[in-house]
Design a protein around this motif. Structure first.
Motif, mmCIF file in Angstrom:
data_model
loop_
_atom_site.group_PDB
_atom_site.id
_atom_site.type_symbol
_atom_site.label_atom_id
_atom_site.label_comp_id
_atom_site.label_asym_id
_atom_site.label_seq_id
_atom_site.Cartn_x
_atom_site.Cartn_y
_atom_site.Cartn_z
ATOM 1 N N TYR A 195 69.931 44.271 28.111
ATOM 2 C CA TYR A 195 69.282 44.959 29.228
ATOM 3 C C TYR A 195 67.773 45.034 29.058
ATOM 4 N N ALA A 196 67.306 45.215 27.817
ATOM 5 C CA ALA A 196 65.863 45.325 27.587
ATOM 6 C C ALA A 196 65.143 44.054 28.009
ATOM 7 N N SER A 275 46.884 42.789 23.100
ATOM 8 C CA SER A 275 46.728 44.063 22.402
ATOM 9 C C SER A 275 48.079 44.743 22.236
ATOM 10 N N VAL A 276 48.173 45.554 21.195
ATOM 11 C CA VAL A 276 49.387 46.336 20.982
ATOM 12 C C VAL A 276 49.636 47.245 22.184
ATOM 13 N N GLY A 277 48.561 47.793 22.740
ATOM 14 C CA GLY A 277 48.699 48.687 23.884
ATOM 15 C C GLY A 277 49.357 48.014 25.073
ATOM 16 N N SER A 278 48.990 46.756 25.334
ATOM 17 C CA SER A 278 49.567 46.057 26.489
ATOM 18 C C SER A 278 51.053 45.790 26.290
ATOM 19 N N VAL A 279 51.453 45.479 25.050
ATOM 20 C CA VAL A 279 52.877 45.265 24.769
ATOM 21 C C VAL A 279 53.634 46.581 24.898
ATOM 22 N N GLU A 280 53.078 47.638 24.316
ATOM 23 C CA GLU A 280 53.732 48.955 24.401
ATOM 24 C C GLU A 280 53.839 49.403 25.854
ATOM 25 N N HIS A 281 52.860 49.030 26.665
ATOM 26 C CA HIS A 281 52.902 49.357 28.095
ATOM 27 C C HIS A 281 54.121 48.704 28.742
ATOM 28 N N ARG A 282 54.351 47.416 28.439
ATOM 29 C CA ARG A 282 55.506 46.727 29.011
ATOM 30 C C ARG A 282 56.818 47.356 28.554
ATOM 31 N N CYS A 287 61.607 50.757 29.888
ATOM 32 C CA CYS A 287 62.460 51.933 29.687
ATOM 33 C C CYS A 287 62.517 52.790 30.951
ATOM 34 N N ILE A 288 61.363 53.028 31.565
ATOM 35 C CA ILE A 288 61.311 53.874 32.757
ATOM 36 C C ILE A 288 62.046 53.215 33.922
ATOM 37 N N ARG A 289 61.830 51.919 34.117
ATOM 38 C CA ARG A 289 62.520 51.212 35.202
ATOM 39 C C ARG A 289 64.028 51.282 35.003
ATOM 40 N N TYR A 290 64.458 51.186 33.749
ATOM 41 C CA TYR A 290 65.889 51.279 33.451
ATOM 42 C C TYR A 290 66.414 52.677 33.772
ATOM 43 N N LEU A 291 65.673 53.712 33.339
ATOM 44 C CA LEU A 291 66.103 55.091 33.583
ATOM 45 C C LEU A 291 66.161 55.422 35.071
ATOM 46 N N ALA A 292 65.341 54.722 35.869
ATOM 47 C CA ALA A 292 65.290 54.986 37.303
ATOM 48 C C ALA A 292 66.357 54.230 38.095
ATOM 49 N N TYR A 322 62.768 56.968 23.428
ATOM 50 C CA TYR A 322 61.518 56.360 22.964
ATOM 51 C C TYR A 322 60.503 55.970 24.034
ATOM 52 N N TRP A 323 60.793 56.173 25.329
ATOM 53 C CA TRP A 323 59.763 55.751 26.293
ATOM 54 C C TRP A 323 58.475 56.551 26.112
ATOM 55 N N ILE A 324 58.616 57.812 25.735
ATOM 56 C CA ILE A 324 57.434 58.644 25.492
ATOM 57 C C ILE A 324 56.635 58.107 24.311
ATOM 58 N N SER A 325 57.322 57.719 23.237
ATOM 59 C CA SER A 325 56.639 57.201 22.053
ATOM 60 C C SER A 325 55.838 55.951 22.394
ATOM 61 N N HIS A 326 56.428 55.044 23.162
ATOM 62 C CA HIS A 326 55.700 53.839 23.575
ATOM 63 C C HIS A 326 54.501 54.209 24.447
#
Length: 489
Positions: A195-196, A275-282, A287-292, A322-326
């Motif tokens: 799913y991820a 950047s690590v930030g851009s990957v963590e953003h994805r 995660c959020i799209r899945y939860l929704a 973990y969506w918050i952690s990302h």
């Protein structure tokens, strides 16, 4: 506390070595990072110095890849790569003879692998599958030439291996898979990865049913295992972890190459640094799209939450936890997260309410669980998502800036308790929050900031002139007492 624990461990080891033989093994020291590795070396050096004559009863063995640590000259070094030749030859013969029946060809290729590996067992492990593929359609002389052209260093070899992915769609799927394995907070099993990787694609179905009908979806865990090994070109392996089949890189050097050596950038085919930030953003948005998703939202009150049900909610535990952690890593990178308003359908609280219910079921005893009735502003304030608060203010959607959750906390209370100075400053500047509001147990933002040792936040609150310095909570504690207990000057 850390110093006391170190002293306690040292005293215990030294005392034990007086009467018994003590052997300490530290594996993969390089994976701790250079600073931690040097710190550990200094600690063990101190142990041997303190032991004196007792060092005959104490043996310390450290294993590491090549590492720029001068302190590693302590004791007697053993360079495993200098002793590997015969083991590599044995391994190569066992793997090659599964397909190569001609004795002379087998002998020649075994020797080629042994000589070119230069003691690197991992190099041999990676190259043998390449040789077996070449053997299907090339003559021995051509295969030997191709082996000679393979780069001797691992990073270049990894680049060559990933360059085998030519199809753009396959490369995109490989990138999504590898990013998850690189940056997931824990190893993902096959059901979670199915799913991820699918939900993380550019397509945008509204339901999991639509995903299951798309080309991105892998139907079974066994097929996901095959896809994982294929898409990673063998750089990822599947291991049994209790009852789960999880994915991990075959060696730490693969992850180092991808993150620090530009491997992800090359896989994306971009000249821009990833950047690590851009990957963590994805990952956080996946995660959020899945939860929704409709099916996941409908499942949030189920008593089966947190169990491996084999259904479409396999990613629910991870996404919830973990969506918050990302997202925190995204904020730390300086990327704006104003898009969270749209993704979480602000000012509606439906997705967050479902997430909170699920989180509290998955982690019933965790003290950090989100409180019921928390809004996006509470979440943003608690976790330091300044860009979220800024976006609500800029768009004049500052509804609920002073709203209370079930624990009677406002966004300002959460920001003050967590020490997020910039968020506190912004909230105060709106003029729409009560600087001295009392929450659960009669604690104010000043009480929380002082007790938590957040000096900058305390100063901000005092500068408003709107806070009561001697305010007492239900336990008769004042901000001053809290400051003294936390060690504030």
């Amino acid at each position: 506390m850390r110093t006391k624990l170190r002293e306690f461990l040292a005293d215990y080891i030294l005392q034990a070595s007086e009467t018994s033989s003590v052997q300490i093994y530290v594996d993969a020291l390089d994976e701790a990072g250079e600073m931690v590795a040097r710190d550990l070396l200094a600690y063990f050096d101190g142990l041997t110095t303190k032991s004196g004559d007792r060092d005959r009863n104490m043996k310390i063995c450290l294993s590491s890849r090549h590492y720029p640590l001068n302190a590693l000259v302590l004791g007697r070094p053993v360079y495993v790569q200098r002793q590997n030749d015969e083991d590599i030859a044995t391994y190569a013969e066992e793997k090659l003879k599964s397909q190569i029946t001609d004795a002379e060809e087998l002998r020649v290729l075994k020797e080629e692998v042994k000589n070119r590996a230069s003691g690197s067992f991992l190099w041999a492990v990676l190259v043998i599958p390449v040789i077996l593929r070449l053997h299907k359609y090339l003559e021995l002389g051509t295969i030997r030439r191709k082996i000679g052209e393979l780069p001797p260093d691992l990073d270049s070899l990894y680049t060559d291996i990933l360059n085998e992915i030519q199809d753009d769609e396959e490369r995109s799927r490989a990138l999504r898979l590898i990013e998850w394995i690189c940056f997931a907070r824990r190893p993902l099993d096959m059901g979670e990865l199915r799913y991820a990787v699918a939900v993380g694609s550019d397509a945008s179905p509204a339901s999991l049913q639509e995903w299951r009908m798309s080309d991105e979806y892998v139907e079974t865990d066994s097929k996901m295992e095959q896809a994982t090994v294929h898409l990673s070109c063998g750089l990822v392996e599947i291991l049994q972890q209790n009852e789960r089949r999880v994915a991990q890189f075959i060696h730490q050097s693969v992850k180092d190459y991808l993150i620090q050596g530009g491997g992800l950038q090359r896989l994306r085919g971009s000249s821009m640094i990833i950047s690590v930030g851009s990957v963590e953003h994805r990952l956080s948005r996946t995660c959020i799209r899945y939860l929704a998703m409709e099916e996941v939202m409908n499942h949030c009150g189920s008593d089966r939450i947190g169990r491996n049900t084999g259904s479409e909610v396999r990613l629910l535990n991870y996404a919830t936890t973990y969506w918050i952690s990302h997202a925190e890593t995204v904020e730390e990178s300086g990327m704006s997260q104003g898009d969270l308003l749209g993704l979480l359908r602000w000012p509606s609280n439906s997705i967050l309410a479902c997430w909170i219910t699920t989180y509290r079921k998955v982690h019933p005893w965790e003290y950090r669980s989100p409180a019921p009735n928390m809004t996006l502003l509470h979440i943003g304030a608690k976790h330091g998502f300044l860009s979220v608060i800024e976006t609500t203010v800029d768009q004049q959607k500052s509804i609920g800036l002073d709203e209370r959750d079930e624990d009677d906390r406002t966004p300002l209370l959460w920001a003050a308790a967590s020490g997020h100075e910039a968020v506190v400053k912004l909230l105060l500047e709106t003029g729409k929050v009560e600087a001295d509001s009392k929450g659960q147990h009669g604690r104010t933002p000043l009480s929380w900031a002082a007790a938590s040792g957040h000096e900058a936040v305390v100063k901000l609150l005092l500068e408003t002139g709107q806070v009561e310095v001697d305010s007492e909570d239900e336990d008769d504690q004042t901000p001053l007492l809290g400051a003294a207990a936390s060690g504030l000057p």
